[in-house]
Design a protein around this motif. Structure first.
Motif, PDB file in Angstrom:
ATOM      1  N   GLN A  24      47.600  82.487  36.805  1.00 54.24           N
ATOM      2  CA  GLN A  24      48.711  83.412  37.028  1.00 54.24           C
ATOM      3  C   GLN A  24      48.376  84.853  36.654  1.00 54.24           C
ATOM      4  N   HIS A 125      46.035  74.352  32.662  1.00 51.98           N
ATOM      5  CA  HIS A 125      47.323  74.819  33.173  1.00 51.98           C
ATOM      6  C   HIS A 125      47.180  74.872  34.707  1.00 51.98           C
ATOM      7  N   TRP A 126      46.850  73.702  35.260  1.00 52.97           N
ATOM      8  CA  TRP A 126      46.974  73.412  36.695  1.00 52.97           C
ATOM      9  C   TRP A 126      45.821  73.808  37.606  1.00 52.97           C
ATOM     10  N   ASN A 169      49.243  71.492  30.158  1.00 53.55           N
ATOM     11  CA  ASN A 169      50.548  72.130  30.303  1.00 53.55           C
ATOM     12  C   ASN A 169      51.369  71.396  31.352  1.00 53.55           C
ATOM     13  N   GLU A 170      52.541  70.925  30.963  1.00 55.21           N
ATOM     14  CA  GLU A 170      53.496  70.316  31.893  1.00 55.21           C
ATOM     15  C   GLU A 170      52.835  69.360  32.877  1.00 55.21           C
ATOM     16  N   ASN A 295      58.510  73.267  26.857  1.00 53.92           N
ATOM     17  CA  ASN A 295      58.821  74.397  27.726  1.00 53.92           C
ATOM     18  C   ASN A 295      60.244  74.198  28.223  1.00 53.92           C
ATOM     19  N   TYR A 297      63.570  76.045  30.224  1.00 57.37           N
ATOM     20  CA  TYR A 297      64.155  77.151  30.991  1.00 57.37           C
ATOM     21  C   TYR A 297      65.632  76.949  31.284  1.00 57.37           C
ATOM     22  N   TRP A 329      68.111  79.173  38.445  1.00 51.43           N
ATOM     23  CA  TRP A 329      68.217  78.229  37.332  1.00 51.43           C
ATOM     24  C   TRP A 329      69.392  78.623  36.440  1.00 51.43           C
ATOM     25  N   GLU A 356      57.238  77.669  25.898  1.00 44.66           N
ATOM     26  CA  GLU A 356      57.627  78.602  26.957  1.00 44.66           C
ATOM     27  C   GLU A 356      59.139  78.666  26.995  1.00 44.66           C
ATOM     28  N   TRP A 403      57.916  83.133  27.546  1.00 51.50           N
ATOM     29  CA  TRP A 403      57.244  83.218  28.847  1.00 51.50           C
ATOM     30  C   TRP A 403      57.823  84.422  29.546  1.00 51.50           C
ATOM     31  N   GLU A 410      53.741  83.720  40.266  1.00 48.59           N
ATOM     32  CA  GLU A 410      54.634  82.610  39.932  1.00 48.59           C
ATOM     33  C   GLU A 410      54.476  81.492  40.975  1.00 48.59           C
ATOM     34  N   TRP A 411      53.268  80.952  41.045  1.00 50.11           N
ATOM     35  CA  TRP A 411      52.980  79.768  41.862  1.00 50.11           C
ATOM     36  C   TRP A 411      53.504  79.916  43.303  1.00 50.11           C
ATOM     37  N   PHE A 419      58.930  87.190  35.360  1.00 51.06           N
ATOM     38  CA  PHE A 419      59.351  86.689  34.040  1.00 51.06           C
ATOM     39  C   PHE A 419      58.839  87.575  32.897  1.00 51.06           C
TER      40      PHE A 419
HETATM   41  C1  FCB Z   1      56.542  76.741  33.901  1.00 54.47           C
HETATM   42  C2  FCB Z   1      55.051  76.963  33.985  1.00 54.47           C
HETATM   43  C3  FCB Z   1      54.647  78.415  33.916  1.00 54.47           C
HETATM   44  C4  FCB Z   1      55.613  79.317  34.651  1.00 54.47           C
HETATM   45  C5  FCB Z   1      57.026  79.014  34.254  1.00 54.47           C
HETATM   46  C6  FCB Z   1      58.063  79.918  34.908  1.00 54.47           C
HETATM   47  O1  FCB Z   1      56.866  75.547  34.514  1.00 54.47           O
HETATM   48  O2  FCB Z   1      54.391  76.284  32.952  1.00 54.47           O
HETATM   49  O3  FCB Z   1      53.337  78.517  34.393  1.00 54.47           O
HETATM   50  O4  FCB Z   1      55.420  79.215  36.003  1.00 54.47           O
HETATM   51  O5  FCB Z   1      57.345  77.688  34.529  1.00 54.47           O
END
Ligand code: FCB
Length: 449
Positions: A24, A125-126, A169-170, A295, A297, A329, A356, A403, A410-411, A419
């Motif tokens: 990222q 992280h992916w 991560n996640e 993490n 949100y 969200w 996060e 975060w 952002e993916w 963010f």
């Molecule tokens: C999480 C991810 C991070 C970012 C946030 C907004 O799921 O770990 O990389 O994209 O969301």
């Protein structure tokens, strides 16, 4: 007169930090011999990422890492959670380490320590090396073994510089967005494969943790999840049990194997899933980590509904009243307290960190170019207040990472969702502090409210 600068809600050793992730922010996809990752490939496929964007430039942090450290120093955080790009260290996902990649992260980690900032390195992280995806990716067992090798190599080479490690991560996102819905790289869509990926991610985590302990690692190592427990739409027992069932894919599916050595049987059974477990795997996976990162949100609400083949658990999301961020969200700070309590109450006590938390907003600069991101400040303030209530409730919450340091890739949303505490000019790379940067500096200095 001396004025105390310690926020009375948190102990003086509570860790304030910020998080980022390699793909990222780094850019420079070919520098130093970096190999291709699944995100490079995925971004090149039309229609996968908004406006065909990619992390090719991102925040240019591969070159501007000193600027990042300067920002972190100014922010006054005690810790910086970044991730290491596996294809910088093993361009083909296996074999001898690529020195240039290791040197980059060593310089970064040492540079942070010189400023009194603790590096928290996430190993994954992916950004899986594309070469491993070509051999089957996370649905195949070998990827877990390759991950353990890569992790061992990082511990040996960087163990003097990094004392806080995160394996994954996640992993829910890697498994279910990567191999289930296909929203994330590598964009495959097969439910059975996403569960096989989940098992191999957990196995990779367990093997890496074992390698750390066997190698005499003296720091701490944990796992970062994005657990979820939706609210029940009513107090009717069927809605409350629907909410619990809705929590499993993101929560129990990961925490049960780690803390109980078993998968949630009902969940797998309802889907006819048989995990590709080899004898010994569950022992490997259930070695206790030093901490769990959460993490958080947002929080959804669900009610009971007729099971379908898509959703055999029988729940449906209901409409909610909460304000929405630019991601759509819900803003629900109490949900943070609820998920922390759920974890602390249902799995054996472990140190928890919020690894996060943050929000995307439109961030329109005013005439002078100042970004008065009051929405983000309110979001952070309310969530930090919820974190304080968690501490008061006796939950072993040891730190909070916002975060994120700066607006980044952002993916699948490309650069459209921001963010950051800092804005980044997409043309010049120039960093501009938002009001939330100054707010969070106050938090880190003990003046949070
Ligand atoms: C999480 C991810 C991070 C970012 C946030 C907004 O799921 O770990 O990389 O994209 O969301």
């Amino acid at each position: 007169m001396h004025r105390s600068s310690s926020d009375p809600r948190f102990s003086p050793d509570f860790i304030w930090g910020v998080s980022t992730a390699s793909y990222q922010i780094e850019g420079s996809p070919e520098a130093g011999g970096r190999g291709k990752s699944i995100w490079d490939t995925f971004c090149a496929i039309p229609g996968t990422v908004l406006d065909g964007q990619s992390g090719d430039i991102a925040c240019d942090s591969y070159r501007r890492w000193k600027d990042d450290i300067a920002l972190l120093r100014e922010l006054g955080v005690k810790a910086y959670r970044f991730s290491m790009a596996w294809p910088r260290i093993q361009p083909e996902g296996s074999g001898a380490p690529n020195r240039a990649g290791l040197d980059y992260y060593r310089r970064l980690a040492n540079g942070l320590r010189d400023e009194g900032i603790e590096p928290w390195a996430t190993l994954y992280h992916w950004d899986l090396p594309q070469a491993l995806e070509d051999r089957g990716g996370w649905p195949v067992r070998d990827t877990a073994l390759r991950f353990a090798d890569y992790a061992g190599l990082c511990f040996r080479e960087l163990g003097d510089s990094v004392a806080n490690w995160v394996t994954l991560n996640e992993p829910w996102c890697s498994a279910f967005l990567g191999y289930g819905s296909g929203e994330h790289a590598p964009g495959r869509t097969d439910r059975a494969e996403s569960y096989a990926a989940a098992h191999h991610l957990l196995l990779g985590h367990g093997l890496a943790l074992g390698a750390y302990r066997d190698g005499g690692g003296e720091g701490r190592i944990g796992l970062v999840l994005n657990p979820a427990l939706p609210r029940a739409a009513s107090t009717r027992p069927e809605d409350e049990s629907a909410a619990l069932r809705a929590s499993v894919e993101r929560t129990g599916l990961w925490l049960d194997p780690i803390y109980r050595g078993t998968y949630p049987v009902g969940h797998l059974h309802a889907r006819d899933i048989v995990m590709p477990i080899v004898p010994g795997d569950m022992e490997t996976i259930s070695a206790p980590p030093d901490f769990i990162g959460v993490n958080y949100y947002n929080e959804d609400a669900v009610q009971s509904a007729a099971p379908t083949s898509e959703n055999p658990d029988g729940f449906a999301q209901v409409a909610t009243w909460q304000d929405k961020t630019a991601m759509g969200w819900d803003v629900e700070p109490e949900g943070l307290l609820r998920i922390l309590s759920f974890i602390a109450g249902n799995w054996p006590e472990t140190d928890l960190y919020i690894t996060e938390n943050g929000a995307a907003y439109e961030d329109v600069p005013d005439q002078d170019g100042r970004i008065r991101d009051s929405g983000r400040i309110a979001y952070l303030r309310d969530h930090i207040a919820a974190a304080a209530r968690a501490v008061i409730a006796g939950i072993p919450l040891r730190g909070y990472f916002a975060w994120t340091l700066m607006d980044n890739f952002e993916w699948s949303h490309g650069y459209s969702k921001r963010f950051g505490l800092v804005a980044v000019d997409r043309k010049t790379g120039e960093r501009r502090r938002k009001d939330s940067f100054h707010y969070y500096r106050d938090v880190a200095a003990g003046y949070g409210r």
